[in-house]
Design a protein around this motif. Structure first.
Motif, PDB file in Angstrom:
ATOM      1  N   VAL A   1       0.847  -1.197   0.000  1.00 57.84           N
ATOM      2  CA  VAL A   1       0.000   0.000   0.000  1.00 57.84           C
ATOM      3  C   VAL A   1       0.879   1.243   0.000  1.00 57.84           C
ATOM      4  CG1 VAL A   1      -1.756   1.316   1.244  1.00 57.84           C
ATOM      5  CG2 VAL A   1      -1.893  -1.173   1.149  1.00 57.84           C
ATOM      6  N   LYS A   2       0.640   2.140  -0.947  1.00 62.39           N
ATOM      7  CA  LYS A   2       1.392   3.389  -1.019  1.00 62.39           C
ATOM      8  C   LYS A   2       0.827   4.436  -0.064  1.00 62.39           C
ATOM      9  CE  LYS A   2       0.932   3.843  -5.472  1.00 62.39           C
ATOM     10  NZ  LYS A   2       1.058   4.352  -6.865  1.00 62.39           N
ATOM     11  N   LEU A   3      -0.487   4.598  -0.056  1.00 65.46           N
ATOM     12  CA  LEU A   3      -1.126   5.542   0.846  1.00 65.46           C
ATOM     13  C   LEU A   3      -2.598   5.196   0.992  1.00 65.46           C
ATOM     14  CD1 LEU A   3      -2.036   8.870  -0.871  1.00 65.46           C
ATOM     15  CD2 LEU A   3      -0.817   7.145  -2.142  1.00 65.46           C
ATOM     16  N   ALA A   4      -3.160   5.644   2.092  1.00 72.43           N
ATOM     17  CA  ALA A   4      -4.586   5.467   2.361  1.00 72.43           C
ATOM     18  C   ALA A   4      -5.145   6.818   2.773  1.00 72.43           C
ATOM     19  CB  ALA A   4      -4.814   4.425   3.451  1.00 72.43           C
ATOM     20  N   ILE A   5      -6.202   7.256   2.098  1.00 72.32           N
ATOM     21  CA  ILE A   5      -6.726   8.604   2.294  1.00 72.32           C
ATOM     22  C   ILE A   5      -8.177   8.542   2.749  1.00 72.32           C
ATOM     23  CG2 ILE A   5      -7.280  10.780   1.149  1.00 72.32           C
ATOM     24  CD1 ILE A   5      -5.007  10.296  -0.748  1.00 72.32           C
ATOM     25  N   PRO A   6      -8.490   9.078   3.944  1.00 70.46           N
ATOM     26  CA  PRO A   6      -9.897   9.185   4.361  1.00 70.46           C
ATOM     27  C   PRO A   6     -10.570  10.353   3.641  1.00 70.46           C
ATOM     28  CG  PRO A   6      -8.457  10.053   6.061  1.00 70.46           C
ATOM     29  CD  PRO A   6      -7.557   9.512   4.989  1.00 70.46           C
ATOM     30  N   MET A   7     -11.816  10.157   3.258  1.00 69.33           N
ATOM     31  CA  MET A   7     -12.555  11.188   2.522  1.00 69.33           C
ATOM     32  C   MET A   7     -14.005  11.262   2.983  1.00 69.33           C
ATOM     33  SD  MET A   7     -11.450  10.817  -1.484  1.00 69.33           S
ATOM     34  CE  MET A   7      -9.748  10.962  -2.024  1.00 69.33           C
TER      35      MET A   7
ATOM     36  N   ARG B   1      -0.343  14.356  -1.522  1.00 68.99           N
ATOM     37  CA  ARG B   1       0.256  13.086  -1.933  1.00 68.99           C
ATOM     38  C   ARG B   1      -0.466  12.466  -3.126  1.00 68.99           C
ATOM     39  NH1 ARG B   1       0.919   9.132   3.022  1.00 68.99           N
ATOM     40  NH2 ARG B   1      -1.245   9.727   3.420  1.00 68.99           N
ATOM     41  N   LEU B   2      -1.474  13.169  -3.641  1.00 68.17           N
ATOM     42  CA  LEU B   2      -2.202  12.675  -4.820  1.00 68.17           C
ATOM     43  C   LEU B   2      -1.608  13.315  -6.073  1.00 68.17           C
ATOM     44  CD1 LEU B   2      -6.014  12.598  -3.955  1.00 68.17           C
ATOM     45  CD2 LEU B   2      -4.570  10.686  -4.592  1.00 68.17           C
TER      46      LEU B   2
ATOM     47  N   GLY C   1      -2.190  12.799  -9.113  1.00 66.26           N
ATOM     48  CA  GLY C   1      -3.179  13.047 -10.154  1.00 66.26           C
ATOM     49  C   GLY C   1      -3.838  14.406 -10.021  1.00 66.26           C
ATOM     50  N   VAL C   2      -3.816  14.974  -8.800  1.00 68.31           N
ATOM     51  CA  VAL C   2      -4.428  16.282  -8.563  1.00 68.31           C
ATOM     52  C   VAL C   2      -3.360  17.365  -8.430  1.00 68.31           C
ATOM     53  CG1 VAL C   2      -5.936  17.620  -7.050  1.00 68.31           C
ATOM     54  CG2 VAL C   2      -6.400  15.196  -7.442  1.00 68.31           C
ATOM     55  N   THR C   3      -2.512  17.241  -7.407  1.00 70.41           N
ATOM     56  CA  THR C   3      -1.512  18.291  -7.159  1.00 70.41           C
ATOM     57  C   THR C   3      -0.465  18.363  -8.261  1.00 70.41           C
ATOM     58  OG1 THR C   3      -0.296  16.706  -5.775  1.00 70.41           O
ATOM     59  CG2 THR C   3      -1.801  18.223  -4.669  1.00 70.41           C
ATOM     60  N   GLY C   4      -0.281  17.266  -8.997  1.00 71.52           N
ATOM     61  CA  GLY C   4       0.675  17.294 -10.101  1.00 71.52           C
ATOM     62  C   GLY C   4       0.129  17.938 -11.352  1.00 71.52           C
ATOM     63  N   ASN C   5      -1.155  18.316 -11.331  1.00 73.00           N
ATOM     64  CA  ASN C   5      -1.780  18.904 -12.514  1.00 73.00           C
ATOM     65  C   ASN C   5      -2.482  20.223 -12.194  1.00 73.00           C
ATOM     66  OD1 ASN C   5      -1.467  16.714 -14.681  1.00 73.00           O
ATOM     67  ND2 ASN C   5      -2.319  15.546 -12.982  1.00 73.00           N
ATOM     68  N   VAL C   6      -1.960  20.945 -11.225  1.00 75.23           N
ATOM     69  CA  VAL C   6      -2.542  22.252 -10.868  1.00 75.23           C
ATOM     70  C   VAL C   6      -2.184  23.272 -11.942  1.00 75.23           C
ATOM     71  CG1 VAL C   6      -2.528  24.130  -9.193  1.00 75.23           C
ATOM     72  CG2 VAL C   6      -2.490  21.759  -8.402  1.00 75.23           C
TER      73      VAL C   6
END
Length: 430
Positions: free
Chosen positions: A107-113, A141-142, A144-149
């Protein structure tokens, strides 16, 4: 008998399988001459058919592979691979579950939402969205989101009453970073007159572009604590999303997860949530492969017809070759060489053309859009903002091998007919 005739006779009698003599005769028959020009035209069309068939198969399979990879990366870059939801009791222990999940091997990361549907509006437009409440440390750490701001930042995201929205949604609402949007849900505060809708204004802190129009037009991110208050989730989460190293090994991950997390949960993974989508993509790929293979088969029929006409046209030549000592096997191999040469040359040309097109497909799309003043790949229909293509060496090898086999099989019957000619009967009618 003249010296030249004797030389040809000795060559024909002493030549081995696929000798220089057989190649010489085959190449002479392949040359375009006035007498048999029509046969050469058929051979040319066979060559073009095989070339276009191979090139089209390579391009289409590469595009379908690109679609699969891009969609997988986009979907998994913003959505988790596994989704943990609480049962029996409220999900107030989400932090503990996320921590235990992250300790599971792989597991790389686990994110509560906190997730919930809402309406979003400005003075310029309105739309339905999916609001996701996440912590700043998690969203950073996402990739897909922070890398495409595209504009703004997630710095200080937890501190303010702000949201991050997709670029297409921002364009549709006519907002930029710093502007305000209003979020509305039907189930808000409890009043003496019932449940009242809740509406609240938020400042746009960041605008991102994932490159998948469906996501860029739907997702809205807000701080986790703010989302809990907005959706009446008192210190609760709706889901914990886990991102793993190898999405293909979900069964092993789920077995380890059951040992690590003891509280009652329901676990679903990306295969269940996206099964229909990816299965449909694979079915489309298989159907297109079958349909486009028909191009190669039609070209193979052209080889059959062209060789059959060539055999009929060269009946006297075949009879003379047999008379001076050429064996049935030699004649058979001559016409096999002719058919196989068309197949091999067409396959090589199609292979080169297919690779060139596949490697430069998006550049060609952009060029055609500018030349024709059209949009040949609208993102709102195809989900992606670019036309992807990934060449799979195994699939290309299979296409090349399949085409060569079809071309050789197509050459067998005309070659056998040529080898079966009786030289005495053939010369009697001349």
């Amino acid at each position: 008998m003249s010296d030249s005739a004797e030389a040809v006779t000795s060559t024909a009698k002493g030549a081995g399988a696929f000798s220089a003599f057989e190649w010489m005769v085959a190449l002479r028959y392949l040359r375009a001459r006035r007498a048999d020009g029509f046969v050469s035209v058929i051979a040319g069309f066979s060559f073009l058919g095989i070339m276009l068939g191979v090139a089209t198969l390579i391009v289409v399979t590469s595009v379908m592979n690109g679609f699969h990879r891009e969609l997988m990366d986009k979907i998994m870059g913003i959505n988790g691979h596994a989704f943990l939801q609480a049962v029996e009791t409220p999900f107030t222990d989400w932090d503990d579950v996320a921590g235990k999940t992250e300790k599971v091997p792989g597991v790389k990361l686990a994110i509560p939402m906190v997730e919930g549907a809402a309406g979003i509006s400005t003075q310029f437009g309105q739309s339905g969205v999916l609001v996701r409440g996440v912590r700043e440390k998690d969203i950073m750490r996402l990739p897909g989101v922070t890398g495409n701001v595209k504009d703004g930042s997630f710095k200080g995201f937890d501190a303010g009453e702000s949201v991050a929205i997709g670029q297409r949604l921002a364009e549709n609402l006519g907002v930029a970073v710093g502007d305000k949007v209003s979020l509305l849900i039907a189930k808000g505060a409890q009043t003496p007159f019932g449940v009242a809708p809740r509406i609240k204004a938020y400042k746009v802190a960041a605008i991102f572009s994932i490159g998948m129009s469906e996501f860029d037009n739907v997702f809205v991110y807000m701080p986790l604590a703010e989302a809990q208050a907005f959706f009446n989730k008192d210190n609760e989460a709706t889901v914990v999303e886990a991102f793993v190293d190898d999405p293909e090994q979900m069964d092993a991950f789920r077995a380890n997860l059951e040992k690590a997390v003891t509280r009652p949960i329901i676990v679903t993974d990306w295969r269940q949530r996206n099964k229909t989508f990816f299965d449909t993509l694979q079915v489309e790929k298989n159907i297109l492969f079958i349909i486009l293979t028909l191009i190669v088969i039609v070209a193979a029929f052209n080889i059959i017809s062209g060789l059959t006409m060539l055999v009929k046209d060269k009946t006297q030549d075949i009879a003379i070759l047999r008379t001076i000592g050429a064996t049935r096997g030699a004649v058979l191999r001559v016409f096999l060489i002719i058919g196989a040469s068309i197949g091999v040359l067409g396959t090589i040309a199609g292979f080169v053309l297919g690779l060139l097109l596949a490697k430069n497909l998006d550049s060609i799309r952009v060029l055609l859009n500018r030349t024709l003043d059209a949009n040949l790949f609208p993102a709102e229909f195809y989900f992606l903002s670019r036309l992807p293509a990934i060449v799979d060496s195994r699939e290309v090898t299979m296409i090349v091998f399949m085409t060569l086999v079809i071309a050789i099989l197509a050459s067998i019957y005309p070659a056998w007919k040529a080898a079966s000619l009786d030289p005495i009967e053939a010369l009697r009618h001349e």
